[in-house]
Design an enzyme around this catalytic site. Sequence first.
Site, PDB file in Angstrom:
ATOM      1  N   ASN A 184     -39.591 -82.588  13.077  1.00 52.98           N
ATOM      2  CA  ASN A 184     -38.999 -83.922  12.982  1.00 52.98           C
ATOM      3  C   ASN A 184     -37.517 -83.784  12.661  1.00 52.98           C
ATOM      4  O   ASN A 184     -37.138 -83.557  11.520  1.00 52.98           O
ATOM      5  CB  ASN A 184     -39.716 -84.737  11.892  1.00 52.98           C
ATOM      6  CG  ASN A 184     -39.199 -86.159  11.820  1.00 52.98           C
ATOM      7  OD1 ASN A 184     -38.008 -86.415  12.023  1.00 52.98           O
ATOM      8  ND2 ASN A 184     -40.092 -87.090  11.519  1.00 52.98           N
ATOM      9  N   PRO A 185     -36.677 -83.888  13.688  1.00 49.67           N
ATOM     10  CA  PRO A 185     -35.248 -83.617  13.474  1.00 49.67           C
ATOM     11  C   PRO A 185     -34.595 -84.539  12.447  1.00 49.67           C
ATOM     12  O   PRO A 185     -33.660 -84.136  11.764  1.00 49.67           O
ATOM     13  CB  PRO A 185     -34.631 -83.825  14.859  1.00 49.67           C
ATOM     14  CG  PRO A 185     -35.675 -84.457  15.701  1.00 49.67           C
ATOM     15  CD  PRO A 185     -37.003 -84.185  15.086  1.00 49.67           C
ATOM     16  N   LYS A 186     -35.116 -85.742  12.303  1.00 53.10           N
ATOM     17  CA  LYS A 186     -34.536 -86.673  11.320  1.00 53.10           C
ATOM     18  C   LYS A 186     -34.744 -86.122   9.914  1.00 53.10           C
ATOM     19  O   LYS A 186     -33.821 -86.087   9.097  1.00 53.10           O
ATOM     20  CB  LYS A 186     -35.216 -88.033  11.480  1.00 53.10           C
ATOM     21  CG  LYS A 186     -34.594 -89.160  10.688  1.00 53.10           C
ATOM     22  CD  LYS A 186     -35.243 -90.481  11.114  1.00 53.10           C
ATOM     23  CE  LYS A 186     -34.572 -91.678  10.475  1.00 53.10           C
ATOM     24  NZ  LYS A 186     -35.074 -92.939  11.040  1.00 53.10           N
ATOM     25  N   VAL A 238     -37.015 -75.074   6.460  1.00 55.54           N
ATOM     26  CA  VAL A 238     -35.677 -75.656   6.419  1.00 55.54           C
ATOM     27  C   VAL A 238     -35.248 -76.122   5.024  1.00 55.54           C
ATOM     28  O   VAL A 238     -34.122 -76.562   4.840  1.00 55.54           O
ATOM     29  CB  VAL A 238     -35.597 -76.859   7.386  1.00 55.54           C
ATOM     30  CG1 VAL A 238     -35.861 -76.412   8.818  1.00 55.54           C
ATOM     31  CG2 VAL A 238     -36.581 -77.961   7.001  1.00 55.54           C
ATOM     32  N   GLY A 279     -38.832 -81.604  -6.745  1.00 53.43           N
ATOM     33  CA  GLY A 279     -39.482 -80.464  -7.383  1.00 53.43           C
ATOM     34  C   GLY A 279     -38.533 -79.290  -7.478  1.00 53.43           C
ATOM     35  O   GLY A 279     -38.209 -78.830  -8.560  1.00 53.43           O
ATOM     36  N   GLU A 292     -34.635 -74.756   2.024  1.00 58.39           N
ATOM     37  CA  GLU A 292     -33.766 -74.075   1.068  1.00 58.39           C
ATOM     38  C   GLU A 292     -32.530 -73.464   1.698  1.00 58.39           C
ATOM     39  O   GLU A 292     -31.537 -73.210   1.023  1.00 58.39           O
ATOM     40  CB  GLU A 292     -34.580 -72.996   0.330  1.00 58.39           C
ATOM     41  CG  GLU A 292     -35.657 -73.644  -0.534  1.00 58.39           C
ATOM     42  CD  GLU A 292     -36.726 -72.678  -1.022  1.00 58.39           C
ATOM     43  OE1 GLU A 292     -36.505 -72.058  -2.065  1.00 58.39           O
ATOM     44  OE2 GLU A 292     -37.783 -72.569  -0.369  1.00 58.39           O
ATOM     45  N   ARG A 320     -39.220 -73.838  15.364  1.00 58.20           N
ATOM     46  CA  ARG A 320     -39.515 -75.138  15.949  1.00 58.20           C
ATOM     47  C   ARG A 320     -39.273 -76.265  14.948  1.00 58.20           C
ATOM     48  O   ARG A 320     -39.621 -76.146  13.775  1.00 58.20           O
ATOM     49  CB  ARG A 320     -40.976 -75.155  16.389  1.00 58.20           C
ATOM     50  CG  ARG A 320     -41.302 -76.351  17.211  1.00 58.20           C
ATOM     51  CD  ARG A 320     -42.708 -76.231  17.760  1.00 58.20           C
ATOM     52  NE  ARG A 320     -43.182 -77.561  18.022  1.00 58.20           N
ATOM     53  CZ  ARG A 320     -44.444 -77.917  17.972  1.00 58.20           C
ATOM     54  NH1 ARG A 320     -45.369 -77.025  17.667  1.00 58.20           N
ATOM     55  NH2 ARG A 320     -44.786 -79.155  18.233  1.00 58.20           N
ATOM     56  N   ILE A 321     -38.668 -77.316  15.415  1.00 59.00           N
ATOM     57  CA  ILE A 321     -38.346 -78.466  14.571  1.00 59.00           C
ATOM     58  C   ILE A 321     -39.364 -79.567  14.846  1.00 59.00           C
ATOM     59  O   ILE A 321     -39.503 -80.035  15.971  1.00 59.00           O
ATOM     60  CB  ILE A 321     -36.917 -78.957  14.886  1.00 59.00           C
ATOM     61  CG1 ILE A 321     -35.889 -77.862  14.546  1.00 59.00           C
ATOM     62  CG2 ILE A 321     -36.611 -80.243  14.115  1.00 59.00           C
ATOM     63  CD1 ILE A 321     -35.974 -77.300  13.147  1.00 59.00           C
ATOM     64  N   LYS A 327     -40.428 -72.222  11.182  1.00 61.15           N
ATOM     65  CA  LYS A 327     -39.884 -71.345  10.143  1.00 61.15           C
ATOM     66  C   LYS A 327     -39.782 -72.076   8.804  1.00 61.15           C
ATOM     67  O   LYS A 327     -40.666 -71.979   7.974  1.00 61.15           O
ATOM     68  CB  LYS A 327     -38.538 -70.784  10.580  1.00 61.15           C
ATOM     69  CG  LYS A 327     -38.673 -69.654  11.630  1.00 61.15           C
ATOM     70  CD  LYS A 327     -37.315 -69.102  11.999  1.00 61.15           C
ATOM     71  CE  LYS A 327     -37.426 -67.765  12.724  1.00 61.15           C
ATOM     72  NZ  LYS A 327     -36.093 -67.264  13.116  1.00 61.15           N
TER      73      LYS A 327
END
Lengths: 355, 762, 174
Positions: free
Chosen positions: B652-654, B724, B258, B726, B649-650, B722
Amino acid sequence: MKPFDYIRPATLAEAVTEAARPGSAYLAGGTNMLDLMKVGAAAPERLVDITRLPGLDAVEWLPDGGVRIGALVRNSDLAYDARFAASFPMVAEALLSGASAQLRNAATVGGNLMQRTRCAYFQDPASACNRRESGSGCDARDGENRMHAVLGFTEHCIAVHASDFCVPLVALGAEVEVESSDGKRTIPIDELHLLPGDTPQMETALRRGELITGVKLPAGAAAFSGHARYLKLRERTSYAFAVVSAAAALQIEDGRIAEARIALGGVAAKPWRAAEAEASLVGIEPSQPAFARAGEIALASAHPSGANAFKIELARRIVTRVLTRALEGTPERMPALPGSPFAARPDKTSGVAHV
Amino acid sequence: MSEQMSPERMSPETQTTFPRHVRHGSNSGQPVSRRDGRLKVTGAATYAADNHPEGLLHAVIATSTIARGRVRSLDVEAAKAHPGVVEVITPANRMPLHHDPNEKMPPFGFRVEVLQDDTVRYVNQPIAVVVAETLEAATEGVRLLAPRYEEEDARTGLDNGLRHEAQSVGVGAPGTVSFGDLDAGLKGAARVTEGDYSTPPQYHNAMEPHAVVAEWDGDTVTIDMPNQALRMSAASYAAYFGIPAENVLIRSPFLGGGFGSKAILNGPQILGILAARQLGRPVKLVLTRAQMYGPVGHRGRTWQKLRLGTGDDGKLTALHHHSIGATSSFDDFVEPAANASLMLYESPAIRVEHEGLRLDIGTPGPMRAPGEASGSASLEIAMDEAAEACGMDPLAFRLANYAETQPGTGKPFSSKALRECYEQGAAAFGWAGRPLEAGTMRDENGFLVGWGMGTAVFPCPQFPAEARATLRADGTALVETGGADMGQGAWTALAQLAAESLGLDLDKVEFHSGRSDLPDGGVAGGSGHTASAGQALSNAGGDVIARLTELATGDPDSPLFGAGNIGVVAAEGRLHRRDDETRSQSYADILARAGQKELVGTGKSGRDPASAEAFAMHSHGAVFAEVKIDPNLMQVRVSRLVGAFAAGRIINPKLVRSQYYGGMIWGISFALQEEAVADRRTGRIMNADLAEYHVPVNADVPRMEAILVPEEDPRVSPLGIKGVGEIGVTGTVGAIANAVWHATGIRVRNYPIRIEDLLRRR
Amino acid sequence: MSLSISLAINGRQHDVALNDPRVTLLDLLRERLDLPGTKKGCDRGQCGACTVLVDGRRINSCLALAASMDGAEITTIEGLAEGDELHPVQAAFIEHDAFQCGYCTPGQIMSAVGLIKEGMAGDDPERVRELMSGNICRCGAYQGITEAVLEAGRKAAENAQPQTGNPDTGKDAA
């Protein structure tokens, strides 16, 4: 796409008869023809599918050491033919630097020779283009033309020929076998593609209905196999047409250049053999100044056709560089990035030095 | 190049093991593989154009080849005579709409071209629709229309466009912002560096062309289309067709990319829906690749000027960023490029200004990091130039100008681990050994080598969103929100958040999304979808657990009876007493004892206004780039990219790492490849395809590393997420440009950097 | 003009009465044979999303006329898995997060299968990157793609030849 009749002849004789009728075009791999039909830059009334014609898909070694490549041999099959690649490494390197693996699997030898220009104005039916429609004008002249020709162009057309394959073929003096209902003939590849002159619509020396049946490389061409490279400048690392490209091949005897071959791509409406530059090298010891001079000579008659003066300088430099690479020797294995400036020599290891 | 590294060594982070069940009983925080992975690798994931309802007609739009003027004639008869053509829709016979397309549709709608008249305002504007039984017939029907035009001179550049002050830029941001005394700051500076920069028009070019399959049943319509904002779009389409919003069902389970271009209503998709209504049969309309260069938005071209004053201590005394952004003749979207200078560096005086330039082009729109990408692309070069002028290392210079609070306003940041990003990125890259001077590094092949860096930044919005969670009698749950997965991994990350809130393992949670008849998942844009829809899902799960807790603690026979004040913990499908986790009861048991078949909870999200007022909120990062350049031919290759990002906070790091990689590759693309080249005379884009409009291919991307810098931020939202999607673009563009300078000593200020820019002698 | 063509797709025989020679292999699959897994990204051989195997070789199906495919054996993304068991390339793509939006993925995977068959890349990441460059991924999943292709290539080198399914037959009008 304009409707067309689809014909799939079983024999060569039938094919050339069908294709002699006005409005006909041959279809082989289709990678260029169908694309042009989709954008409206080609609109044949009849497609003659030659993919099933017998006897055109072989690489035949001739008794004298030359080779005859059938017109329907796929680009990838030729490039990966071990004997061919060993004998004519820069041809294989050029093939593998072109397009993508998928396109090379479909595109044929004959089709590659017959591919049309990438000029955006040629491909855009809303633009004037003397090559597509004789007498309509050339919108590229005052248009977006940084990729256009610097050699051999006229006010009527400034398009360039996009083939990689044809560049080393021209350097090696290949011959093109053609056939029509009038019989067979052979055309030196340097005479196959025409410069625009005032008839840019005449793109090749082929007559109506004539079919390329094969390409022959003379036995002598294999004598360059130890020092033969293709180099292609692109705006991304792969899957892009050349900004400029060059093929160079040398025969070195007793520390001197016995014979040299140089051709350029992306600079003119045909693959550009630099015969005078070749001659300047014969009999001398290879050196950077000599290679630089060859670059100067090769581009002596060049001038910008638009916002592309940089291509002249680039072409000079690529001649120098490809000669340097050829002198270093053909790598034993095809580089991972064929034709790329980043096709580093395999014996070098990674690391950064501060100078 | 001989980076014969094993893939394992290419991304060491993937080898890290994450503790299971970071929070009560869920996979949140785990690098789980995409839940939609199997569908996507087997070809079973259904994208809009894959639908083929019974009786389908194919529609193809005819688009203009001129930039400005009128359509004088169309050979409708010829098109209709072509076998298979059913109808040709032109302004003469197009059914009426209930909303004037020349009026904006709030909140984010643009003016669109849906055959309201014969005016042509840009190249590739729809001028007719041909509908046929087959795609081949419709395509040829378009060609046969052979439009004739009354053509006016196209306004295509600074020399003939209409410049105007931009009151508002981007989506409602002010066009001019000023803090402190700029003139005094410049006057008091030990040195002033300034430069003119430009960024080209860029097109989103999602791999999936915009498509719509529409099928009407009376006054209700089912629309298959890729869509980043389902509910909002459904309401807008309803307004166009004069039907209630609930009569519009949009299905958008998967978007083939998109990047902003599928968030805002556009003419062609309305026309597809219209054709279906007008002809009373289902219609499929898919744009050709070329037609994506015009009616579906782009990143507008900018011309920017930056002036930086610096003191002897290497600190900024003034920062002035002026940007002219191209927009269309009939609507406003000015790239908020200069606003990038409001986010990063401390300076006693900052002024950002924007002007618009009206051209005969399709209206630009938001494209991955709108404003931040174009603005930071210039700002980061300007910072490098200022560092060079100060004789400072670029990283040291940025640290000297580190903003401890929001520049200008002095607002505290909700969190800002940028210093850690600089440190970890620099360490992983090996930045410390970098020579200050340009043109001094070579590799073993004699290639020029350069190292550059840039700071990455992106705001972290949280949008209104809603969700529903249903706990079933068997202890599994259904969670629902009308979200959009355009590749960021919503199907997985949102489900992880829902599972966490429900205290269930991920495989016990069924997740429904991608439909407009589900609770409003909000907009998948602004890198805010996980923070927004995820918070709503989490709250919905929390609501379920609260209700469940009430049932259990009020049940005298429950081991949890009377634990209401002590509290319970939801984990692995059971409620546990907080003070004694051995005392627990399964969800299924609680529901069974209460005689309930299911328990439904709802949740909403939205930024806390007090927090939004009190804090500046951004994700941050630092990107380090290495380029190699052929010393004669000047072809550039990015040989290494390291990015370190702190984004709260992450989940799903993958998936997050993939987002960073993708953004950084967009940075390569912006810096070295992308540019839509329009003919100055006609405005026609001469590379409106994927062969000559270059975006990176696999061979352009040798080695990347993305470092996930830990950051906790309870202020952005309860979940502390937060965004990730862009940020990876920002910083990277400038880092590459600066690396090119470092390799060559040549400062190129116009993107993309081209071979000819580097041929000139230093 | 009407043409009768016969082709095997994913092991199943299709006899197609083609009423229009303009139909490409890609549009035949997507619009006439209900096999929409193969994707159209550019329709001009410039992106690779439409990659399928024809007689075991990867090509762009958007630049092949269906009529010209008479007698061909075609494998599409739908024909790769054996029932529930994913092809090693498919499994590796999931494991290495080698896609985001998934739209280019069928083409990437078919291209990777073709690449491994060709046997020209070995375990050299640079060769994999070059030979996968005919498949554009706008999301930028290239690092995962390269890792996945390398892993699947290693497995293919270790394992025996992959078997093919039993062909059955069917008739289609298109």
